[in-house]
Scaffold this motif. Sequence first.
Motif, PDB file in Angstrom:
ATOM      1  N   LEU A   1       0.824  -1.206   0.000  1.00 30.45           N
ATOM      2  CA  LEU A   1       0.000   0.000   0.000  1.00 30.45           C
ATOM      3  C   LEU A   1       0.863   1.263   0.000  1.00 30.45           C
ATOM      4  CD1 LEU A   1      -2.808  -0.960   2.516  1.00 30.45           C
ATOM      5  CD2 LEU A   1      -2.889  -0.973   0.027  1.00 30.45           C
ATOM      6  N   ARG A   2       2.160   1.082   0.304  1.00 31.78           N
ATOM      7  CA  ARG A   2       3.073   2.225   0.284  1.00 31.78           C
ATOM      8  C   ARG A   2       3.975   2.163  -0.944  1.00 31.78           C
ATOM      9  NH1 ARG A   2       4.948   3.169   6.342  1.00 31.78           N
ATOM     10  NH2 ARG A   2       2.899   3.262   7.307  1.00 31.78           N
ATOM     11  N   GLY A   3       3.578   1.354  -1.906  1.00 28.41           N
ATOM     12  CA  GLY A   3       4.299   1.332  -3.163  1.00 28.41           C
ATOM     13  C   GLY A   3       5.373   0.272  -3.286  1.00 28.41           C
ATOM     14  N   ASP A   4       5.544  -0.570  -2.255  1.00 29.41           N
ATOM     15  CA  ASP A   4       6.531  -1.649  -2.374  1.00 29.41           C
ATOM     16  C   ASP A   4       5.961  -2.775  -3.228  1.00 29.41           C
ATOM     17  OD1 ASP A   4       8.392  -0.347  -0.654  1.00 29.41           O
ATOM     18  OD2 ASP A   4       7.173  -0.971   1.067  1.00 29.41           O
ATOM     19  N   ASP A   5       6.855  -3.724  -3.572  1.00 31.29           N
ATOM     20  CA  ASP A   5       6.411  -4.791  -4.461  1.00 31.29           C
ATOM     21  C   ASP A   5       5.865  -6.010  -3.722  1.00 31.29           C
ATOM     22  OD1 ASP A   5       8.842  -5.189  -3.381  1.00 31.29           O
ATOM     23  OD2 ASP A   5       9.762  -6.107  -5.143  1.00 31.29           O
ATOM     24  N   ALA A   6       5.943  -6.007  -2.410  1.00 29.33           N
ATOM     25  CA  ALA A   6       5.400  -7.130  -1.629  1.00 29.33           C
ATOM     26  C   ALA A   6       5.186  -6.672  -0.188  1.00 29.33           C
ATOM     27  CB  ALA A   6       6.364  -8.317  -1.655  1.00 29.33           C
ATOM     28  N   PHE A   7       4.580  -7.553   0.619  1.00 28.60           N
ATOM     29  CA  PHE A   7       4.496  -7.279   2.050  1.00 28.60           C
ATOM     30  C   PHE A   7       5.618  -8.030   2.736  1.00 28.60           C
ATOM     31  CE2 PHE A   7       0.196  -6.263   0.814  1.00 28.60           C
ATOM     32  CZ  PHE A   7      -0.093  -5.175   1.612  1.00 28.60           C
ATOM     33  N   GLU A   8       6.358  -7.344   3.562  1.00 29.25           N
ATOM     34  CA  GLU A   8       7.443  -8.022   4.266  1.00 29.25           C
ATOM     35  C   GLU A   8       7.345  -7.759   5.757  1.00 29.25           C
ATOM     36  OE1 GLU A   8      11.382  -7.292   2.749  1.00 29.25           O
ATOM     37  OE2 GLU A   8      12.333  -8.094   4.557  1.00 29.25           O
ATOM     38  N   LEU A   9       7.211  -8.863   6.517  1.00 25.87           N
ATOM     39  CA  LEU A   9       7.141  -8.790   7.971  1.00 25.87           C
ATOM     40  C   LEU A   9       8.493  -9.195   8.524  1.00 25.87           C
ATOM     41  CD1 LEU A   9       3.932 -10.712   9.118  1.00 25.87           C
ATOM     42  CD2 LEU A   9       4.565  -8.424   9.812  1.00 25.87           C
ATOM     43  N   ARG A  10       9.075  -8.370   9.364  1.00 26.71           N
ATOM     44  CA  ARG A  10      10.361  -8.714   9.957  1.00 26.71           C
ATOM     45  C   ARG A  10      10.114  -9.327  11.326  1.00 26.71           C
ATOM     46  NH1 ARG A  10      14.858 -10.078   7.943  1.00 26.71           N
ATOM     47  NH2 ARG A  10      16.728  -9.496   9.076  1.00 26.71           N
ATOM     48  N   LEU A  11      10.524 -10.552  11.522  1.00 23.85           N
ATOM     49  CA  LEU A  11      10.337 -11.264  12.792  1.00 23.85           C
ATOM     50  C   LEU A  11      11.639 -11.290  13.556  1.00 23.85           C
ATOM     51  CD1 LEU A  11       7.716 -12.494  11.534  1.00 23.85           C
ATOM     52  CD2 LEU A  11       8.386 -14.640  12.576  1.00 23.85           C
ATOM     53  N   LYS A  12      11.589 -10.849  14.787  1.00 18.76           N
ATOM     54  CA  LYS A  12      12.808 -10.894  15.591  1.00 18.76           C
ATOM     55  C   LYS A  12      12.512 -11.638  16.876  1.00 18.76           C
ATOM     56  CE  LYS A  12      16.518  -8.094  17.261  1.00 18.76           C
ATOM     57  NZ  LYS A  12      16.748  -7.280  18.391  1.00 18.76           N
ATOM     58  N   LEU A  13      13.229 -12.721  17.106  1.00 17.65           N
ATOM     59  CA  LEU A  13      13.052 -13.503  18.330  1.00 17.65           C
ATOM     60  C   LEU A  13      13.801 -12.814  19.460  1.00 17.65           C
ATOM     61  CD1 LEU A  13      12.041 -16.156  19.670  1.00 17.65           C
ATOM     62  CD2 LEU A  13      14.214 -17.170  19.042  1.00 17.65           C
ATOM     63  N   LEU A  14      13.067 -12.318  20.449  1.00 13.65           N
ATOM     64  CA  LEU A  14      13.715 -11.617  21.551  1.00 13.65           C
ATOM     65  C   LEU A  14      14.227 -12.589  22.592  1.00 13.65           C
ATOM     66  CD1 LEU A  14      11.244  -8.652  22.037  1.00 13.65           C
ATOM     67  CD2 LEU A  14      13.414  -8.641  20.814  1.00 13.65           C
ATOM     68  N   LYS A  15      13.320 -13.463  23.058  1.00 15.61           N
ATOM     69  CA  LYS A  15      13.796 -14.502  23.971  1.00 15.61           C
ATOM     70  C   LYS A  15      12.822 -15.654  24.001  1.00 15.61           C
ATOM     71  CE  LYS A  15      11.920 -12.970  28.370  1.00 15.61           C
ATOM     72  NZ  LYS A  15      12.090 -12.503  29.687  1.00 15.61           N
ATOM     73  N   GLN A  16      13.399 -16.795  24.340  1.00 18.00           N
ATOM     74  CA  GLN A  16      12.596 -17.984  24.429  1.00 18.00           C
ATOM     75  C   GLN A  16      12.426 -18.309  25.895  1.00 18.00           C
ATOM     76  OE1 GLN A  16      14.095 -20.384  21.419  1.00 18.00           O
ATOM     77  NE2 GLN A  16      12.331 -21.731  21.343  1.00 18.00           N
ATOM     78  N   VAL A  17      11.191 -18.271  26.365  1.00 20.18           N
ATOM     79  CA  VAL A  17      10.943 -18.540  27.779  1.00 20.18           C
ATOM     80  C   VAL A  17      10.943 -20.053  27.979  1.00 20.18           C
ATOM     81  CG1 VAL A  17       9.391 -18.009  29.687  1.00 20.18           C
ATOM     82  CG2 VAL A  17       9.422 -16.544  27.661  1.00 20.18           C
ATOM     83  N   PRO A  18      11.782 -20.573  28.862  1.00 20.32           N
ATOM     84  CA  PRO A  18      11.815 -22.029  29.036  1.00 20.32           C
ATOM     85  C   PRO A  18      10.489 -22.539  29.571  1.00 20.32           C
ATOM     86  CG  PRO A  18      13.152 -20.951  30.710  1.00 20.32           C
ATOM     87  CD  PRO A  18      12.724 -19.892  29.764  1.00 20.32           C
TER      88      PRO A  18
END
Lengths: 185, 141
Positions: free
Chosen positions: A159-176
Amino acid sequence: MAPPPRSGDAIFANVDRVNAELFTLTYGAIVRQLLTDLEEVDEVNKQLDQMGYNIGIRLIDEFLAKSNISTCVDFKETAEVIAKVGFKMFLGVTASVSNWDPEGTTCSIILEDNPLVDFVELPDTCQGLYYCNILSGVVRGALEMVSMKTEITWVRDMLRGDDAFELRLKLLKQVPEEYPYKDDE
Amino acid sequence: MPAVYSLYIINKSGGLIYHKDYGSAGRMDTNDSLRLASLWHSMHAISQQLSPVAGCTGIELLEADTFDLHCFQSLTGTKFFVVAAPGTQNMESLLKHIYELYTDYVLKNPFYEMEMPIRCELFDINLTQAIQNDRFALLGR
Protein backbone atom coordinates in the motif's frame (compact mmCIF):
# COMPACT_ATOMS: atom_id res chain seq x y z
CA MET A 1 1.26 -42.73 17.51
CA ALA A 2 0.56 -39.04 16.94
CA PRO A 3 -1.13 -38.31 13.62
CA PRO A 4 1.21 -36.89 10.97
CA PRO A 5 1.34 -33.10 10.49
CA ARG A 6 -1.05 -31.82 7.86
CA SER A 7 -0.15 -29.40 5.12
CA GLY A 8 -1.61 -25.92 4.95
CA ASP A 9 -3.46 -26.80 1.74
CA ALA A 10 -5.06 -29.87 3.28
CA ILE A 11 -6.35 -27.92 6.29
CA PHE A 12 -7.49 -24.99 4.16
CA ALA A 13 -9.51 -27.39 2.02
CA ASN A 14 -11.22 -28.84 5.09
CA VAL A 15 -12.26 -25.88 7.21
CA ASP A 16 -15.37 -23.76 6.85
CA ARG A 17 -14.58 -20.52 5.09
CA VAL A 18 -16.32 -17.23 4.57
CA ASN A 19 -16.56 -15.30 1.35
CA ALA A 20 -13.25 -13.50 0.83
CA GLU A 21 -14.94 -10.26 -0.11
CA LEU A 22 -17.02 -10.20 3.06
CA PHE A 23 -13.84 -10.73 5.06
CA THR A 24 -11.96 -7.98 3.22
CA LEU A 25 -14.82 -5.52 3.54
CA THR A 26 -15.35 -6.30 7.22
CA TYR A 27 -11.70 -5.67 7.94
CA GLY A 28 -11.88 -2.44 5.98
CA ALA A 29 -14.88 -1.34 8.03
CA ILE A 30 -13.01 -2.05 11.27
CA VAL A 31 -9.98 -0.02 10.21
CA ARG A 32 -12.21 2.81 9.05
CA GLN A 33 -14.09 2.84 12.35
CA LEU A 34 -10.85 2.83 14.33
CA LEU A 35 -9.63 5.82 12.34
CA THR A 36 -12.85 7.66 13.15
CA ASP A 37 -12.77 6.73 16.83
CA LEU A 38 -9.09 7.20 17.58
CA GLU A 39 -8.27 9.95 15.06
CA GLU A 40 -4.51 9.40 15.37
CA VAL A 41 -2.95 7.01 12.84
CA ASP A 42 -0.37 5.84 15.38
CA GLU A 43 -3.12 4.96 17.83
CA VAL A 44 -4.87 2.96 15.11
CA ASN A 45 -1.65 1.04 14.41
CA LYS A 46 -1.38 0.27 18.10
CA GLN A 47 -4.99 -0.79 18.39
CA LEU A 48 -4.79 -3.07 15.34
CA ASP A 49 -1.71 -4.70 16.79
CA GLN A 50 -3.48 -5.23 20.11
CA MET A 51 -6.53 -6.70 18.38
CA GLY A 52 -4.27 -9.02 16.42
CA TYR A 53 -2.51 -10.05 19.61
CA ASN A 54 -5.81 -10.91 21.25
CA ILE A 55 -6.73 -13.03 18.23
CA GLY A 56 -3.29 -14.67 18.10
CA ILE A 57 -3.32 -15.94 21.67
CA ARG A 58 -6.52 -17.85 20.88
CA LEU A 59 -5.81 -18.77 17.30
CA ILE A 60 -2.61 -20.64 18.16
CA ASP A 61 -4.59 -23.44 19.77
CA GLU A 62 -6.75 -23.92 16.71
CA PHE A 63 -3.63 -23.95 14.60
CA LEU A 64 -2.01 -26.62 16.76
CA ALA A 65 -5.18 -28.68 17.03
CA LYS A 66 -5.85 -28.77 13.31
CA SER A 67 -2.33 -29.00 11.93
CA ASN A 68 -1.02 -31.74 14.29
CA ILE A 69 2.26 -29.87 14.41
CA SER A 70 4.52 -30.79 17.28
CA THR A 71 7.37 -28.81 18.82
CA CYS A 72 9.66 -27.08 16.32
CA VAL A 73 13.38 -27.72 16.78
CA ASP A 74 14.44 -24.13 16.16
CA PHE A 75 13.16 -20.69 15.22
CA LYS A 76 13.91 -21.41 11.56
CA GLU A 77 11.43 -24.23 11.51
CA THR A 78 8.93 -22.06 13.38
CA ALA A 79 9.14 -19.33 10.75
CA GLU A 80 8.73 -21.86 7.93
CA VAL A 81 5.68 -23.36 9.62
CA ILE A 82 4.06 -19.94 10.10
CA ALA A 83 4.66 -19.03 6.46
CA LYS A 84 3.75 -22.34 4.83
CA VAL A 85 1.05 -23.71 7.12
CA GLY A 86 -0.23 -20.82 9.24
CA PHE A 87 -0.80 -18.22 6.54
CA LYS A 88 -2.21 -20.86 4.19
CA MET A 89 -4.59 -22.21 6.79
CA PHE A 90 -6.09 -18.90 7.88
CA LEU A 91 -5.61 -16.53 4.95
CA GLY A 92 -5.39 -18.93 2.03
CA VAL A 93 -2.08 -17.50 0.85
CA THR A 94 1.43 -18.89 1.07
CA ALA A 95 4.28 -16.76 2.30
CA SER A 96 8.01 -17.29 1.94
CA VAL A 97 10.79 -16.90 4.50
CA SER A 98 14.09 -15.22 3.71
CA ASN A 99 16.77 -12.76 4.89
CA TRP A 100 18.00 -14.74 7.88
CA ASP A 101 20.57 -13.08 10.07
CA PRO A 102 23.65 -15.20 10.97
CA GLU A 103 22.32 -15.98 14.48
CA GLY A 104 19.07 -17.37 13.11
CA THR A 105 16.91 -15.12 15.28
CA THR A 106 15.69 -12.58 12.74
CA CYS A 107 14.02 -13.25 9.42
CA SER A 108 11.50 -11.89 6.97
CA ILE A 109 8.18 -13.38 6.01
CA ILE A 110 7.22 -12.19 2.57
CA LEU A 111 3.64 -12.09 1.37
CA GLU A 112 3.12 -11.51 -2.33
CA ASP A 113 -0.59 -11.81 -2.09
CA ASN A 114 -2.71 -10.40 0.73
CA PRO A 115 -6.49 -10.66 0.69
CA LEU A 116 -6.85 -7.85 3.26
CA VAL A 117 -5.84 -5.16 0.77
CA ASP A 118 -7.74 -6.25 -2.34
CA PHE A 119 -9.66 -2.97 -2.63
CA VAL A 120 -7.49 -0.62 -0.61
CA GLU A 121 -5.74 2.59 -1.58
CA LEU A 122 -4.21 4.61 1.23
CA PRO A 123 -5.24 8.28 1.14
CA ASP A 124 -2.66 11.01 1.81
CA THR A 125 -4.08 11.56 5.30
CA CYS A 126 -3.23 7.99 6.35
CA GLN A 127 0.31 7.63 5.10
CA GLY A 128 1.60 6.45 8.47
CA LEU A 129 -0.99 3.68 8.72
CA TYR A 130 0.10 0.07 8.74
CA TYR A 131 -3.13 -1.20 7.29
CA CYS A 132 -2.34 -4.86 7.96
CA ASN A 133 -0.96 -4.33 11.45
CA ILE A 134 -3.45 -6.85 12.76
CA LEU A 135 -1.39 -9.62 11.10
CA SER A 136 1.78 -8.77 12.96
CA GLY A 137 -0.20 -8.77 16.20
CA VAL A 138 -1.64 -12.20 15.44
CA VAL A 139 1.81 -13.69 14.85
CA ARG A 140 3.22 -12.04 17.97
CA GLY A 141 0.35 -13.27 20.15
CA ALA A 142 0.46 -16.78 18.76
CA LEU A 143 4.22 -17.12 19.30
CA GLU A 144 3.97 -15.74 22.81
CA MET A 145 1.65 -18.59 23.76
CA VAL A 146 4.27 -21.12 22.73
CA SER A 147 6.91 -19.35 24.82
CA MET A 148 8.56 -17.14 22.21
CA LYS A 149 8.77 -13.41 22.76
CA THR A 150 9.04 -11.68 19.41
CA GLU A 151 9.12 -8.24 17.93
CA ILE A 152 7.42 -7.86 14.58
CA THR A 153 7.62 -4.93 12.21
CA TRP A 154 6.55 -4.15 8.66
CA VAL A 155 9.45 -3.52 6.31
CA ARG A 156 7.65 -3.47 3.01
CA ASP A 157 4.01 -2.66 2.35
CA MET A 158 2.34 -2.80 -1.05
CA LEU A 159 0.00 0.00 0.00
CA ARG A 160 3.07 2.22 0.28
CA GLY A 161 4.30 1.33 -3.16
CA ASP A 162 6.53 -1.65 -2.37
CA ASP A 163 6.41 -4.79 -4.46
CA ALA A 164 5.40 -7.13 -1.63
CA PHE A 165 4.50 -7.28 2.05
CA GLU A 166 7.44 -8.02 4.27
CA LEU A 167 7.14 -8.79 7.97
CA ARG A 168 10.36 -8.71 9.96
CA LEU A 169 10.34 -11.26 12.79
CA LYS A 170 12.81 -10.89 15.59
CA LEU A 171 13.05 -13.50 18.33
CA LEU A 172 13.72 -11.62 21.55
CA LYS A 173 13.80 -14.50 23.97
CA GLN A 174 12.60 -17.98 24.43
CA VAL A 175 10.94 -18.54 27.78
CA PRO A 176 11.82 -22.03 29.04
CA GLU A 177 8.83 -24.27 29.58
CA GLU A 178 10.08 -25.81 32.81
CA TYR A 179 8.47 -24.73 36.00
CA PRO A 180 10.60 -22.32 37.96
CA TYR A 181 11.26 -24.65 40.86
CA LYS A 182 14.16 -22.86 42.38
CA ASP A 183 13.98 -23.06 46.15
CA ASP A 184 17.18 -21.13 46.73
CA GLU A 185 16.07 -17.99 44.93
CA MET B 1 -22.13 -48.70 31.13
CA PRO B 2 -20.46 -45.55 29.87
CA ALA B 3 -16.83 -45.86 28.93
CA VAL B 4 -15.92 -42.28 29.77
CA TYR B 5 -16.63 -41.36 33.39
CA SER B 6 -15.60 -37.73 33.39
CA LEU B 7 -13.67 -35.01 31.63
CA TYR B 8 -11.44 -32.31 33.11
CA ILE B 9 -9.71 -29.32 31.55
CA ILE B 10 -6.91 -27.54 33.43
CA ASN B 11 -5.46 -24.20 32.38
CA LYS B 12 -1.75 -23.63 32.21
CA SER B 13 -1.50 -22.39 35.78
CA GLY B 14 -3.19 -25.48 37.15
CA GLY B 15 -6.70 -24.16 37.69
CA LEU B 16 -9.66 -26.38 36.87
CA ILE B 17 -11.63 -24.62 34.14
CA TYR B 18 -13.97 -27.40 33.11
CA HIS B 19 -15.33 -30.53 34.69
CA LYS B 20 -18.13 -32.78 33.62
CA ASP B 21 -19.28 -36.23 34.69
CA TYR B 22 -20.79 -38.65 32.21
CA GLY B 23 -22.80 -41.43 33.77
CA SER B 24 -22.95 -42.18 37.47
CA ALA B 25 -19.64 -43.95 38.03
CA GLY B 26 -16.78 -42.11 39.69
CA ARG B 27 -18.74 -38.96 40.48
CA MET B 28 -17.03 -36.42 42.68
CA ASP B 29 -18.13 -33.29 44.45
CA THR B 30 -16.70 -29.90 43.54
CA ASN B 31 -14.01 -29.95 46.21
CA ASP B 32 -12.75 -33.36 45.21
CA SER B 33 -12.66 -32.48 41.55
CA LEU B 34 -10.67 -29.32 42.28
CA ARG B 35 -8.32 -31.39 44.39
CA LEU B 36 -7.86 -33.98 41.65
CA ALA B 37 -7.17 -31.24 39.10
CA SER B 38 -4.47 -29.52 41.12
CA LEU B 39 -2.96 -32.84 42.15
CA TRP B 40 -2.82 -33.93 38.55
CA HIS B 41 -1.28 -30.65 37.47
CA SER B 42 1.54 -31.04 39.99
CA MET B 43 2.08 -34.74 39.34
CA HIS B 44 2.24 -34.06 35.64
CA ALA B 45 4.88 -31.38 36.19
CA ILE B 46 6.91 -33.59 38.54
CA SER B 47 6.75 -36.54 36.16
CA GLN B 48 8.39 -34.41 33.48
CA GLN B 49 11.31 -33.70 35.76
CA LEU B 50 11.65 -37.25 37.08
CA SER B 51 11.33 -39.03 33.76
CA PRO B 52 14.45 -40.80 32.54
CA VAL B 53 13.30 -40.11 28.98
CA ALA B 54 14.77 -36.90 27.51
CA GLY B 55 12.16 -34.42 26.34
CA CYS B 56 9.36 -36.13 28.27
CA THR B 57 6.11 -34.17 28.12
CA GLY B 58 4.53 -35.67 31.24
CA ILE B 59 2.21 -38.56 32.15
CA GLU B 60 -0.14 -39.59 29.38
CA LEU B 61 -1.84 -42.56 30.98
CA LEU B 62 -2.45 -43.59 34.56
CA GLU B 63 -3.84 -47.10 34.97
CA ALA B 64 -5.61 -48.04 38.18
CA ASP B 65 -7.74 -51.02 39.18
CA THR B 66 -11.01 -49.24 38.67
CA PHE B 67 -10.23 -46.57 36.08
CA ASP B 68 -7.80 -45.33 33.43
CA LEU B 69 -6.82 -41.67 33.32
CA HIS B 70 -5.77 -40.42 29.88
CA CYS B 71 -4.15 -37.01 29.63
CA PHE B 72 -3.32 -34.76 26.71
CA GLN B 73 -1.42 -31.51 27.06
CA SER B 74 -1.43 -28.98 24.24
CA LEU B 75 1.74 -27.08 23.37
CA THR B 76 0.18 -24.00 24.93
CA GLY B 77 0.00 -25.77 28.31
CA THR B 78 -3.71 -26.54 28.61
CA LYS B 79 -4.33 -30.06 29.88
CA PHE B 80 -7.31 -32.22 28.95
CA PHE B 81 -7.90 -35.47 30.77
CA VAL B 82 -10.59 -38.11 30.83
CA VAL B 83 -11.26 -40.70 33.47
CA ALA B 84 -12.54 -43.85 31.77
CA ALA B 85 -13.30 -47.50 32.43
CA PRO B 86 -10.14 -49.65 32.56
CA GLY B 87 -8.98 -50.67 29.10
CA THR B 88 -11.07 -48.11 27.20
CA GLN B 89 -9.52 -47.68 23.76
CA ASN B 90 -9.13 -44.69 21.46
CA MET B 91 -8.92 -42.09 24.19
CA GLU B 92 -6.02 -40.27 22.47
CA SER B 93 -8.15 -39.47 19.46
CA LEU B 94 -11.10 -38.51 21.66
CA LEU B 95 -8.89 -36.05 23.57
CA LYS B 96 -7.57 -34.65 20.31
CA HIS B 97 -11.12 -34.17 19.14
CA ILE B 98 -12.05 -32.48 22.42
CA TYR B 99 -9.11 -30.11 21.90
CA GLU B 100 -10.51 -29.16 18.50
CA LEU B 101 -13.95 -28.57 20.00
CA TYR B 102 -12.31 -26.39 22.65
CA THR B 103 -10.62 -24.25 20.00
CA ASP B 104 -13.87 -23.92 18.06
CA TYR B 105 -16.49 -23.42 20.74
CA VAL B 106 -14.54 -21.96 23.65
CA LEU B 107 -11.65 -19.93 22.25
CA LYS B 108 -13.67 -18.53 19.36
CA ASN B 109 -16.46 -17.40 21.66
CA PRO B 110 -15.72 -13.68 22.00
CA PHE B 111 -17.27 -13.62 25.47
CA TYR B 112 -15.07 -16.37 26.83
CA GLU B 113 -12.20 -14.98 28.87
CA MET B 114 -8.93 -16.84 28.57
CA GLU B 115 -7.89 -19.03 31.51
CA MET B 116 -11.32 -18.63 33.15
CA PRO B 117 -13.86 -21.38 33.85
CA ILE B 118 -15.65 -22.50 30.69
CA ARG B 119 -19.34 -21.81 30.55
CA CYS B 120 -20.21 -22.27 26.90
CA GLU B 121 -23.38 -24.12 26.02
CA LEU B 122 -22.27 -24.91 22.46
CA PHE B 123 -19.17 -26.55 23.84
CA ASP B 124 -21.27 -28.68 26.23
CA ILE B 125 -23.56 -29.81 23.45
CA ASN B 126 -20.80 -30.75 21.05
CA LEU B 127 -18.83 -32.43 23.78
CA THR B 128 -21.73 -34.60 24.87
CA GLN B 129 -22.22 -35.57 21.24
CA ALA B 130 -18.56 -36.46 20.77
CA ILE B 131 -18.52 -38.61 23.88
CA GLN B 132 -21.74 -40.33 22.90
CA ASN B 133 -20.47 -41.03 19.38
CA ASP B 134 -17.34 -42.43 20.90
CA ARG B 135 -19.45 -44.76 23.01
CA PHE B 136 -21.43 -45.95 19.98
CA ALA B 137 -18.24 -46.53 18.04
CA LEU B 138 -17.11 -48.64 20.94
CA LEU B 139 -20.30 -50.70 20.95
CA GLY B 140 -19.99 -51.26 17.23
CA ARG B 141 -16.60 -52.91 17.51
